[in-house]
Enzyme design. Sequence first.
Site, PDB file in Angstrom:
ATOM      1  CD  GLU A  45      32.806  43.048  41.790  1.00 24.37           C
ATOM      2  OE1 GLU A  45      32.878  42.673  42.442  1.00 24.37           O
ATOM      3  OE2 GLU A  45      33.665  42.957  40.242  1.00 24.37           O
ATOM      4  CE1 TYR A 128      37.202  42.537  45.294  1.00 25.58           C
ATOM      5  CE2 TYR A 128      34.449  41.603  44.874  1.00 25.58           C
ATOM      6  CZ  TYR A 128      35.588  41.752  44.670  1.00 25.58           C
ATOM      7  OH  TYR A 128      35.622  41.734  43.257  1.00 25.58           O
ATOM      8  CG  ASP A 146      38.142  38.092  44.882  1.00 19.34           C
ATOM      9  OD1 ASP A 146      40.000  38.289  44.792  1.00 19.34           O
ATOM     10  OD2 ASP A 146      38.078  38.052  43.611  1.00 19.34           O
ATOM     11  CB  CYS A 198      47.267  31.928  41.684  1.00 19.42           C
ATOM     12  SG  CYS A 198      47.931  31.304  42.904  1.00 19.42           S
ATOM     13  CB  CYS A 205      53.208  27.174  39.561  1.00 20.38           C
ATOM     14  SG  CYS A 205      52.704  26.756  41.218  1.00 20.38           S
ATOM     15  CB  CYS A 208      51.912  31.186  37.867  1.00 16.71           C
ATOM     16  SG  CYS A 208      51.680  32.899  38.297  1.00 16.71           S
ATOM     17  CB  CYS A 214      55.448  32.820  43.461  1.00 16.28           C
ATOM     18  SG  CYS A 214      53.981  31.848  44.056  1.00 16.28           S
TER      19      CYS A 214
END
Length: 352
Positions: A45, A128, A146, A198, A205, A208, A214
Site C-alpha cells: 500500500e 486511505y 482511492d 471501470c 461496460c 461490468c 450504474c
Amino acid sequence: MGKTTVTSALLDWYDVHARDMPWRVMPADRKAGVRPDPYAVWLSEVMLQQTTVAAVRDYHRKFTAIWPTVADLAAAEDADVMAAWAGLGYYARARNLLKCARVVLADHGGVFPQTYDELITLPGIGPYTAAAISAIAFDQPSTVLDGNVERVMARLYDDHTPLPAAKPVFMTYAERHTSQNRPGDYAQAVMDLGATICTPKNPACGICPVRPACDAQSAGTQTTLPKKTPKKPKPTRHGTAYIARRADGAWLLETRPDKGLLGGMLGWPTTEWGDDPAPAAPCDAPWDTLNEPARHTFTHFHLILTVQTAWLPQDAAPARGNFVAAADFAPSALPTVMQKAYTLAAATLRQV
C-alpha cells in the site's frame, strides 16, 4: 439490479477475476483460512501510493526478499533502503517506510496494529492507507477510497460533483457498499473493478458486473466522470547539477537533506531549484556546461537541470559531498532525475 446488490455482485466477480499479486491472498485461499501478511500488505500500500501496480510488483518482491519482516526492515541501513527504492519515486514514502517499521517494532513489538484508528497514527499512513491495511490485512470493515473507487462511485451514482470537492460525497457512497462479512475482499474487488473495467478511458461496460445498477451507464455519461476541477499549470524551476570525478575515477556525490524533495537520497551536488538559483559548485574546478539539460517532472513542477561536469585532482577537497569509488558507484541507486543527469554526463567523464 438495485444498488443493494452491488456488493454481492462485486464479490462474485472478484472470486473469479481477482488479479494475482505478490502481496495478495486470493479469494479461494482466503475462504480456506489463509490470512494475509500485514507486513506485505502495508508495504504494497505504501508503494502503491501514486504508483502503478505494474511498477510496484518487482519492487515489492525485491524488498520482501531483502527484508522479509518488518523487524528486518526496521534494522536496515537508511542508505540501503533508499537505494533499493530508487526509481520508484516520491521518496518521502521510503523515509516514512523506515520510520513506520521502527515504530511498529519499538511500540508494537513488531506486530502491526489492526484497527484504522491505530494504523493512522503510524508514520506515512493516511486515511486511505489505514483503511486499506485494516480491511485487507485484518478484515476490518473499513471503507477504501482511492482514485479507482472514486471513479466507480461517481459513475455508479452519475454524480457530476467535481473532485476534489466530491471526496466526502463519494466516501458516503462507498461506505454504503462496504461489505461487513468480507471487507478485505470487497476493498480489493472495488479497486480491481476500477483498475481493469471501470477505467478512466473506454470503460468496458459490457462486461461490468454492476452495469445494471450504474446510473452513468444508463445516462450515457460514464466516459465524462468523474468531473475534476481544472488544475493550475505546473511551474518550471531551474537548477544546476555538478557531476565530477576524481583522478582515480571516484564520483563526487552527496546525501540530500532529510527534508524536501529526494530527502535522504544520494545524488549529485546541485543548486537550489527555483526561478534563478545562485551557483553552488561544491569546489573550484574547470566546470564544463553540457549543451543538453536534464528534464524531469515532479508532482507540482517541471525541473530543467543544467549539467556541469569536471575532472578533479586526486587531492581535491570539496566543501560538499563525498567521493564514491568507481567500483562502488551504481547509477541505478540514484533517483530518476539524477540518473538522467548522469546519462548526459557519462560520456564526458568516461575513464580512458
